[in-house]
Design an enzyme around this catalytic site. Structure first.
Site, PDB file in Angstrom:
ATOM      1  N   ASP A  44       3.180 -28.925  23.858  1.00 10.58           N
ATOM      2  CA  ASP A  44       2.520 -27.713  23.982  1.00 10.58           C
ATOM      3  C   ASP A  44       2.564 -27.108  25.159  1.00 10.58           C
ATOM      4  O   ASP A  44       2.789 -25.910  25.606  1.00 10.58           O
ATOM      5  CB  ASP A  44       1.218 -27.413  23.233  1.00 10.58           C
ATOM      6  CG  ASP A  44       1.301 -27.599  21.558  1.00 10.58           C
ATOM      7  OD1 ASP A  44       0.110 -27.831  21.060  1.00 10.58           O
ATOM      8  OD2 ASP A  44       2.442 -27.754  21.175  1.00 10.58           O
ATOM      9  N   GLU A 127      21.550  -5.001 -10.424  1.00  7.44           N
ATOM     10  CA  GLU A 127      20.744  -6.361  -9.886  1.00  7.44           C
ATOM     11  C   GLU A 127      19.336  -6.203 -10.179  1.00  7.44           C
ATOM     12  O   GLU A 127      18.971  -5.281 -10.243  1.00  7.44           O
ATOM     13  CB  GLU A 127      21.140  -6.425  -8.331  1.00  7.44           C
ATOM     14  CG  GLU A 127      20.663  -5.402  -7.667  1.00  7.44           C
ATOM     15  CD  GLU A 127      21.031  -5.156  -6.182  1.00  7.44           C
ATOM     16  OE1 GLU A 127      20.483  -6.218  -5.311  1.00  7.44           O
ATOM     17  OE2 GLU A 127      21.818  -4.356  -5.959  1.00  7.44           O
ATOM     18  N   LYS A 129      15.469  -6.135 -10.006  1.00  6.03           N
ATOM     19  CA  LYS A 129      14.510  -5.563  -9.051  1.00  6.03           C
ATOM     20  C   LYS A 129      13.558  -6.529  -8.824  1.00  6.03           C
ATOM     21  O   LYS A 129      12.626  -6.973  -9.770  1.00  6.03           O
ATOM     22  CB  LYS A 129      13.903  -4.235  -9.725  1.00  6.03           C
ATOM     23  CG  LYS A 129      13.168  -3.483  -8.472  1.00  6.03           C
ATOM     24  CD  LYS A 129      12.499  -2.185  -8.983  1.00  6.03           C
ATOM     25  CE  LYS A 129      11.927  -1.371  -7.671  1.00  6.03           C
ATOM     26  NZ  LYS A 129      10.877  -1.960  -7.433  1.00  6.03           N
ATOM     27  N   ASP A 131      10.038  -8.466  -7.678  1.00  6.16           N
ATOM     28  CA  ASP A 131       8.874  -7.899  -7.604  1.00  6.16           C
ATOM     29  C   ASP A 131       8.094  -8.604  -6.396  1.00  6.16           C
ATOM     30  O   ASP A 131       7.699  -9.566  -6.514  1.00  6.16           O
ATOM     31  CB  ASP A 131       7.989  -7.976  -8.743  1.00  6.16           C
ATOM     32  CG  ASP A 131       6.918  -7.294  -8.781  1.00  6.16           C
ATOM     33  OD1 ASP A 131       6.647  -6.452  -7.878  1.00  6.16           O
ATOM     34  OD2 ASP A 131       6.076  -7.212  -9.477  1.00  6.16           O
ATOM     35  N   TYR A 238      19.644  -8.021  -0.407  1.00  6.25           N
ATOM     36  CA  TYR A 238      20.199  -7.238  -1.139  1.00  6.25           C
ATOM     37  C   TYR A 238      20.539  -5.800  -0.509  1.00  6.25           C
ATOM     38  O   TYR A 238      21.357  -4.720  -1.101  1.00  6.25           O
ATOM     39  CB  TYR A 238      19.476  -6.857  -2.476  1.00  6.25           C
ATOM     40  CG  TYR A 238      18.047  -6.587  -2.226  1.00  6.25           C
ATOM     41  CD1 TYR A 238      17.823  -5.107  -1.627  1.00  6.25           C
ATOM     42  CD2 TYR A 238      16.897  -7.043  -2.573  1.00  6.25           C
ATOM     43  CE1 TYR A 238      16.728  -4.778  -1.183  1.00  6.25           C
ATOM     44  CE2 TYR A 238      15.584  -6.523  -2.426  1.00  6.25           C
ATOM     45  CZ  TYR A 238      15.540  -5.450  -1.686  1.00  6.25           C
ATOM     46  OH  TYR A 238      14.321  -4.937  -1.449  1.00  6.25           O
ATOM     47  N   LYS A 326      13.083   0.563 -14.782  1.00  5.10           N
ATOM     48  CA  LYS A 326      12.205  -0.243 -14.998  1.00  5.10           C
ATOM     49  C   LYS A 326      12.133  -0.973 -16.199  1.00  5.10           C
ATOM     50  O   LYS A 326      12.330  -0.392 -17.495  1.00  5.10           O
ATOM     51  CB  LYS A 326      10.914   0.490 -14.661  1.00  5.10           C
ATOM     52  CG  LYS A 326      10.638   1.088 -13.280  1.00  5.10           C
ATOM     53  CD  LYS A 326      10.542  -0.046 -12.219  1.00  5.10           C
ATOM     54  CE  LYS A 326       9.445  -0.494 -11.862  1.00  5.10           C
ATOM     55  NZ  LYS A 326       8.338   0.317 -11.186  1.00  5.10           N
ATOM     56  N   CYS A 432     -26.637 -16.249 -32.437  1.00  2.00           N
ATOM     57  CA  CYS A 432     -26.119 -16.106 -30.836  1.00  2.00           C
ATOM     58  C   CYS A 432     -25.864 -17.536 -30.486  1.00  2.00           C
ATOM     59  O   CYS A 432     -26.769 -18.466 -30.886  1.00  2.00           O
ATOM     60  CB  CYS A 432     -27.349 -15.651 -30.159  1.00  2.00           C
ATOM     61  SG  CYS A 432     -27.045 -15.754 -28.327  1.00  2.00           S
ATOM     62  N   CYS A 435     -28.859 -18.278 -27.831  1.00  2.00           N
ATOM     63  CA  CYS A 435     -30.242 -18.384 -27.840  1.00  2.00           C
ATOM     64  C   CYS A 435     -30.534 -18.664 -29.450  1.00  2.00           C
ATOM     65  O   CYS A 435     -31.825 -19.269 -29.705  1.00  2.00           O
ATOM     66  CB  CYS A 435     -31.032 -17.288 -27.459  1.00  2.00           C
ATOM     67  SG  CYS A 435     -30.783 -15.723 -28.514  1.00  2.00           S
ATOM     68  N   CYS A 456     -26.707 -10.063 -30.681  1.00  2.00           N
ATOM     69  CA  CYS A 456     -27.542 -10.887 -30.669  1.00  2.00           C
ATOM     70  C   CYS A 456     -28.940  -9.977 -30.756  1.00  2.00           C
ATOM     71  O   CYS A 456     -29.279  -9.353 -30.093  1.00  2.00           O
ATOM     72  CB  CYS A 456     -27.647 -11.913 -29.340  1.00  2.00           C
ATOM     73  SG  CYS A 456     -29.383 -12.760 -28.983  1.00  2.00           S
ATOM     74  N   CYS A 462     -33.237 -14.165 -25.051  1.00  2.00           N
ATOM     75  CA  CYS A 462     -31.971 -14.820 -24.758  1.00  2.00           C
ATOM     76  C   CYS A 462     -31.487 -14.987 -23.479  1.00  2.00           C
ATOM     77  O   CYS A 462     -31.405 -13.833 -22.534  1.00  2.00           O
ATOM     78  CB  CYS A 462     -31.052 -13.753 -25.645  1.00  2.00           C
ATOM     79  SG  CYS A 462     -29.155 -14.289 -25.366  1.00  2.00           S
TER      80      CYS A 462
HETATM   81  S1  IVH Z   1      17.302  -1.395  -2.993  1.00  2.00           S
HETATM   82  C1  IVH Z   1      17.689   2.347  -0.329  1.00  2.00           C
HETATM   83  N1  IVH Z   1      17.671  -3.574  -4.289  1.00  2.00           N
HETATM   84  O1  IVH Z   1      12.230  -2.065  -4.602  1.00  2.00           O
HETATM   85  C2  IVH Z   1      17.300   1.308  -1.379  1.00  2.00           C
HETATM   86  N2  IVH Z   1      15.577  -2.410  -3.650  1.00  2.00           N
HETATM   87  O2  IVH Z   1      11.186   0.651  -5.469  1.00  2.00           O
HETATM   88  C3  IVH Z   1      16.781   0.163  -0.803  1.00  2.00           C
HETATM   89  N3  IVH Z   1      13.431  -3.952  -4.554  1.00  2.00           N
HETATM   90  O3  IVH Z   1      11.333  -1.033  -1.293  1.00  2.00           O
HETATM   91  C4  IVH Z   1      16.341  -0.629  -2.015  1.00  2.00           C
HETATM   92  N4  IVH Z   1      14.694  -5.373  -5.691  1.00  2.00           N
HETATM   93  O4  IVH Z   1      11.097  -3.531  -2.156  1.00  2.00           O
HETATM   94  C5  IVH Z   1      16.729  -2.678  -3.746  1.00  2.00           C
HETATM   95  N5  IVH Z   1      17.639  -5.368  -5.891  1.00  2.00           N
HETATM   96  C6  IVH Z   1      17.008  -4.542  -5.048  1.00  2.00           C
HETATM   97  C7  IVH Z   1      15.538  -4.608  -4.964  1.00  2.00           C
HETATM   98  C8  IVH Z   1      14.898  -3.688  -4.199  1.00  2.00           C
HETATM   99  C9  IVH Z   1      13.593  -5.028  -5.363  1.00  2.00           C
HETATM  100  C10 IVH Z   1      12.209  -3.242  -4.010  1.00  2.00           C
HETATM  101  C11 IVH Z   1      12.106  -2.744  -2.556  1.00  2.00           C
HETATM  102  C12 IVH Z   1      12.137  -1.544  -2.420  1.00  2.00           C
HETATM  103  C13 IVH Z   1      11.538  -0.961  -3.642  1.00  2.00           C
HETATM  104  C14 IVH Z   1      11.875   0.390  -4.187  1.00  2.00           C
END
Ligand code: IVH
Length: 718
Positions: A44, A127, A129, A131, A238, A326, A432, A435, A456, A462
């Site tokens: 360190d 693709e 999305k 989360d 992505y 979505k 109950c 109690c 009850c 109780c």
């Molecule tokens: S493209 C200009 N691709 O969704 C577009 N976003 O609602 C750039 N996200 O902030 C985003 N999977 O955090 C893209 N396959 C995907 C994604 C994706 C998740 C999220 C990302 C973005 C949010 C938009």
């Protein structure tokens, strides 16, 4: 002599440049070793010496500071907070689509914008999305130099040190990549890692986490990268930000390139060229969703050609060339391991299904409320059928659980094919479980129908009702007594020692006094200790003066929530007037009764419940004892005319001694002021108690008026 041995003062500019390059490399290598699975190969102290030398050279030759300088990003010594990073290209968000029609509109819009005919096919990518959290990772000359969260899209937080702990993300890119590369994607936590982490937290008796996304976010915001490293975060690339050179001309090929460079990319991305194909890929991903080890909340469609993307451009915050389709609320299968009955403050018996833990819509679900006896049988509140073929819910059943947004999980249906042959209908208790008193369904006086709630009849005898009452009394929006949580309330309630017992609310306020004369000291009891006991007493005595609406809400009168309590407080002004009014209204007729019913927002059911509450001698007896200990304050007068602070924005900071924070806030708001949590140029007054720090400094810096509590009181008229 090699440059490493030359004293900083003696370095030529040329030596300094090569030395800074060497230091950046050496420090980055050690950062990587430190955060990776191998141990660093220098001490360190030697590491610190490298950093100090780097800083000294930079101080002498500021023009030579490298973009990947170890001083520019959070390295092994994390700063107190995360430094802001302005994104080289803004990080945008996506428009959402929810239906097939929306998707058709999106695609048609793209064709229209580009002036293309349907036979001039446009290719899209689809693709999942993910989360998680979006992240922008910058590489200069093939080396990671910084990583930033999305933030507000323009400015994010520098979380480089933490991102370096994610093994899946390369620190160094292969030779020949463009000199500036910003790879964007999603940091996430695998469902399996999340469940394992929660199992560990539970085993250690610690609070468990809500969902993988929040846990990933929390893990990234750790100041100590070692904590982040222990959390096993993952990544999918992505998208991209600044690129000094474009290595491909389509979305699909860019992502494939990222894969070649060593980034994880999602295997479910596909190129498609018709709405029908897009929608069928959406369905396919939807079917795979429950089996994926990461949460996804939709499918993202993007125009594949980068040339067309450039032509389509952006609306204010989202690109015209992409949309997120979505998924509807997520459902999952699990089994009902048991049905427990919880007894609430008002005696209601609520059945709760104990489920085999399962993640639904990104959240681990272990319980689902079954509401009442009818609900279990498949009958709704108005007698309607709520499940196909009147399916009832039985212990051992395989069920479909649904969770939408922040709504409590619901048991949607039962998979009848999986029901065990001997499974018996659930028998709702008639006594109950706490109690042993009879539990009954009351008749609704108005409709003559049986109430859906089984209650009850034990009332004060109780234990469940009594402890729930106390828990309500000390809760956030009531007396808000810190240090008196569920566990502590149960402990004090169960205790047989008169110096340690809390059975009713007034007992809370006599605890310290009873303790003073006793040999069994709270501070010697497991889980308390001297400091926490002192804090508890302080928290209790702070509440001896309390806002009237909090006092009324804390009484736990049926149907009287926070809003009703506020209405009552404002209408009656002080507690004596309120209680006198309720007692006078006992006959459910006359002026007092009419006054109560005339309050906008108070209906007859509430009015009855309040009056009934005051008819019970046990309630008034407890209130009398309580009033011997605490003083409900007069409610604020609704008028702010002539108020010296009306319309002003006020910030309270430091430890306030003359009033509690809530009191100060309510008082100021009552006088028409706005109370804010942080100081900005819009702040008018900062009221600073002892120990005020950064907010006070900021106020001074901005030239905002500051005052102490006494000056504030003088201003608002004491
Ligand atoms: S493209 C200009 N691709 O969704 C577009 N976003 O609602 C750039 N996200 O902030 C985003 N999977 O955090 C893209 N396959 C995907 C994604 C994706 C998740 C999220 C990302 C973005 C949010 C938009």
């Amino acid at each position: 002599m090699s440059t490493e041995q030359i004293a900083v003062e003696s370095l030529t500019e040329e030596d300094a440049a090569s030395e800074l390059e060497r230091l950046a490399r050496e420090i980055a290598r050690n950062d990587a070793l430190y955060h990776g699975k191998d141990a660093p190969d220098i001490s360190d102290a030697d590491y610190d010496a490298l950093k100090r030398r780097n800083d000294a050279i930079e101080a002498r030759f500021p023009s030579l500071i490298r973009p990947d300088s170890p001083s520019r990003h959070v390295g092994a010594a994390p700063s107190e907070t995360f430094a802001p990073v302005v994104h080289a290209r803004p990080m945008l968000s996506l428009d959402n689509t929810f239906s097939q029609e929306d998707v058709q509109d999106f695609v048609a819009g793209v064709y229209r914008f580009l002036g293309r005919l349907p036979d001039q096919s446009i290719v899209f990518t689809a693709e999942p999305k993910i989360d998680g959290l979006s992240m922008s990772i910058r590489y200069e000359n093939g080396r990671m130099v910084s990583a930033a969260t999305r933030g507000d899209g323009t400015t994010g937080e520098n979380v480089t040190a933490n991102i370096r702990t994610i093994k899946e993300i390369p620190q160094v890119l292969p030779k020949g990549v463009p000199s500036v590369v910003e790879v964007r994607g999603e940091v996430y936590m695998a469902k399996s890692d999340f469940l394992a982490l929660n199992a560990q937290m539970e085993a250690e008796g610690k609070q468990t986490y809500v969902n993988p996304r929040n846990t990933a976010a929390g893990s990234l915001r750790q100041l100590d990268p070692k904590v982040t490293a222990s959390r096993k975060l993952k990544f999918f690339a992505y998208a991209w930000g600044e690129m000094s050179d474009m290595p491909a001309d389509s979305q699909y090929d860019m992502v494939r390139m990222f894969k070649d460079w060593g980034f994880p990319v999602n295997p479910l991305m596909k190129r498609l060229n018709s709405v029908a194909d897009i929608l069928s890929h959406y369905d396919e991903i939807g079917l795979k969703r429950p089996g994926l080890d990461y949460d996804i909340d939709g499918v993202v469609y993007k125009v594949d050609s980068l040339e067309l993307q450039a032509r389509l451009g952006f609306r204010s915050r989202s690109p015209r060339w992409a949309t997120a389709h979505k998924f509807p609320a997520e459902q999952a299968f699990t089994t009902v391991e048991n049905i427990d009955i919880q007894v609430g403050r008002t005696g209601a018996l609520t059945p709760v299904a104990r489920l085999t833990p399962i993640t639904v819509g990104g959240v681990v679900v272990t319980n689902a409320t079954l509401h009442n006896a009818d609900y279990i049988k498949g009958i709704g509140n108005s007698g309607e059928r709520i499940r196909e073929d009147d399916h009832d819910i039985r212990i051992g059943d395989t069920v479909i659980v649904q969770r939408a947004g922040d709504v409590i999980p619901q048991v949607l249906d039962v998979v009848m094919e999986k029901r065990a042959p001997g499974a018996k209908p659930y028998e709702f208790p008639t006594v109950c479980p706490v109690c042993g008193s009879h539990a009954v369904r009351e008749k609704n006086e108005k409709t003559g129908k049986l109430d859906s709630v089984t209650r009850c009849t034990g009332g004060f005898i109780c234990r469940a009702q009594a402890t729930e009452h106390l828990k309500h009394f000390v809760s956030r929006n009531a007396f808000d007594i810190e240090g008196l949580g569920t566990k502590q309330v149960d402990f004090f309630f169960e205790n047989d020692d008169p110096a340690l017992q809390i059975r009713t609310a007034p007992d809370i306020f006599t605890l310290e006094e009873r303790q003073a004369g006793s040999l069994t000291k709270l501070e010697n009891i497991d889980g308390f200790g001297k400091v926490s006991v002192a804090k508890l007493y302080a928290a209790i005595s702070e509440r001896r003066r309390i806002a009237l609406h909090r006092f009324i809400y804390a009484l736990g009168i049926r149907h009287v929530g926070e809003t009703t309590a506020k209405l009552l407080a404002r209408s009656y002004g002080n507690y004596e007037a309120f209680e006198a009014g309720m007692k006078e209204a006992a006959t459910l007729a006359g002026d007092a009764w009419n006054d109560l019913n005339a309050i906008e927002g108070i209906g007859e059911i509430m009015a009855r419940a309040i009056v009934e509450f005051y008819k019970e001698p046990r309630n008034t007896e407890v209130i009398t004892r309580l009033l011997g200990q605490v003083t409900p304050l007069e409610a604020e007068k609704p008028t702010t005319a002539g108020s010296p602070v009306a319309g002003k924005t006020v910030v309270f900071t430091g430890s306030l001694e003359k009033f509690t924070r809530d009191e100060a806030k309510a008082r100021a708001e009552g006088l028409g002021a706005k109370v804010a949590g942080s100081v900005s140029k819009n702040t008018d007054i900062v009221v600073a108690g002892p120990g005020a720090g950064s907010k006070l400094d900021k106020a001074r810096e901005l030239g905002v008026q500051t005052m102490d509590e006494d000056e504030w009181l003088a201003l608002i008229g004491g």
